[in-house]
Design a protein around this motif. Structure first.
Motif, mmCIF file in Angstrom:
data_model
loop_
_atom_site.group_PDB
_atom_site.id
_atom_site.type_symbol
_atom_site.label_atom_id
_atom_site.label_comp_id
_atom_site.label_asym_id
_atom_site.label_seq_id
_atom_site.Cartn_x
_atom_site.Cartn_y
_atom_site.Cartn_z
ATOM 1 N N GLU A 88 0.805 -1.226 0.000
ATOM 2 C CA GLU A 88 0.000 0.000 0.000
ATOM 3 C C GLU A 88 0.834 1.270 0.000
ATOM 4 O OE1 GLU A 88 -2.986 0.236 2.980
ATOM 5 O OE2 GLU A 88 -3.924 -1.681 2.450
ATOM 6 N N GLU A 89 1.772 1.378 0.917
ATOM 7 C CA GLU A 89 2.547 2.615 1.030
ATOM 8 C C GLU A 89 3.389 2.856 -0.216
ATOM 9 O OE1 GLU A 89 4.172 6.161 2.272
ATOM 10 O OE2 GLU A 89 2.369 5.088 2.915
ATOM 11 N N ARG A 92 1.157 4.117 -3.025
ATOM 12 C CA ARG A 92 0.844 5.542 -2.892
ATOM 13 C C ARG A 92 2.017 6.412 -3.347
ATOM 14 N NH1 ARG A 92 1.920 9.549 0.226
ATOM 15 N NH2 ARG A 92 3.260 8.271 1.578
ATOM 16 N N TYR A 142 -4.397 8.713 -5.724
ATOM 17 C CA TYR A 142 -3.101 9.044 -5.143
ATOM 18 C C TYR A 142 -3.089 9.015 -3.616
ATOM 19 C CZ TYR A 142 -2.799 10.844 -9.890
ATOM 20 O OH TYR A 142 -2.842 10.967 -11.255
ATOM 21 N N ARG A 143 -4.218 8.762 -2.993
ATOM 22 C CA ARG A 143 -4.300 8.854 -1.540
ATOM 23 C C ARG A 143 -3.953 7.556 -0.821
ATOM 24 N NH1 ARG A 143 -9.819 12.416 -1.800
ATOM 25 N NH2 ARG A 143 -8.806 14.430 -2.180
ATOM 26 N N GLY A 144 -3.791 6.484 -1.553
ATOM 27 C CA GLY A 144 -3.388 5.231 -0.934
ATOM 28 C C GLY A 144 -4.565 4.448 -0.383
#
Length: 274
Positions: A88-89, A92, A142-144
């Motif tokens: 996830e990170e 993003r 773009y917010r993850g």
């Protein structure tokens, strides 16, 4: 010496599909004939599963598909055998990196194609090519909060693409970056590739590496082509794909017919230039 080929593992775009993403009728007929002779066929592709699986109406697929450049293995019932997405990170951060560069980028949340704007030129082009309608998510892209199976960016300028790849590799050492179709930049978790996942698939199926014939055209096929003894690059393949393959289809030859006559049914040919 005649080979015993049990599985034909094919890249799609640039290999068995033409530039418009169409499977030529004669090529489809040749693949059906090979399937009738008992050879199992599968696709090893950068495409989403549901984009690749629709070609199963033209080609009888006899094994699970390797999709997303190896990040997913899915059987024909839609059951996932393997999935190794970008965390996830990292997802993003990579999406933000491409946004800062001002290039089009899309993500894959399981079997959904996520884009910022579904009406953009690049989004509509990819939708036509893949047969998959994108999901417009705006700034949420773009917010993850999700792990993308792979990430794909588009850059038409070859020089800018080279610079983009250099910067991306420096910024994200845990990821791999491959080009396809000249203007696609595909992002994968490092170590996830078509070759490794195909090796995993044949282990599940009880098939030996020398019983597999692989064929591809792009840099993202290089692991697969170099890992299997019966590997073929098509005439229009990238330089890296040709160097990675054992054989290269001669210019002007029908690739499926050529592998049938020279690798599957015939004696071992000399390595062809191309």
């Amino acid at each position: 010496m005649k080979r015993l080929i049990r599985l034909l593992a094919l890249d799609m775009d640039g290999t068995i599909l033409d530039e418009g993403g169409v499977l030529p009728p004669r090529r489809a007929e040749l693949l059906r004939e090979l399937a009738d002779e008992g050879i199992r066929i599968t696709f090893v592709t950068g495409r989403m599963f549901r984009s690749a699986a629709r070609y199963g109406e033209m080609v009888p697929l006899g094994a699970p598909l390797v999709a997303y450049n190896g990040a997913m293995i899915v059987d024909l019932m839609g059951v996932m055998w393997y999935h190794d997405p970008i965390p996830e990170e990292e997802t993003r951060r990579v999406l933000g990196f491409f946004r800062d560069w001002g290039v089009y980028v899309q993500a894959y949340n399981r079997e959904e194609l996520w884009v910022e704007e579904a009406t953009s030129h690049a989004s509509r082009y990819y939708a036509r090519l893949s047969g998959v309608e994108p999901t417009q998510v705006g700034d949420d892209l773009y917010r993850g909060g999700f792990a993308s199976t792979k990430i794909l960016a588009v850059e038409e300028d070859p020089r800018r693409m080279e610079e983009l790849i250099r910067e991306a590799r420096a910024a994200f050492p845990s990821l791999d970056f491959y080009t396809s179709k000249g203007h696609f930049l595909e992002v994968m978790l490092k170590g996830v590739n078509k070759g490794r996942s195909l090796e995993m698939l044949i282990y599940f199926l009880g098939i030996q590496k020398d019983q597999v014939l692989v064929m591809g055209d792009g840099d993202n096929d290089s692991h697969m082509l170099s890992s299997f003894p019966n590997s073929v690059a098509v005439a229009g393949a990238s330089d890296l794909a040709k160097r990675s393959a054992r054989f290269v289809v001669p210019q002007g030859a029908e690739p499926v017919e050529w592998i049938r006559d020279n690798v599957i049914c015939g004696a071992e040919p000399c390595r062809c230039g191309g």
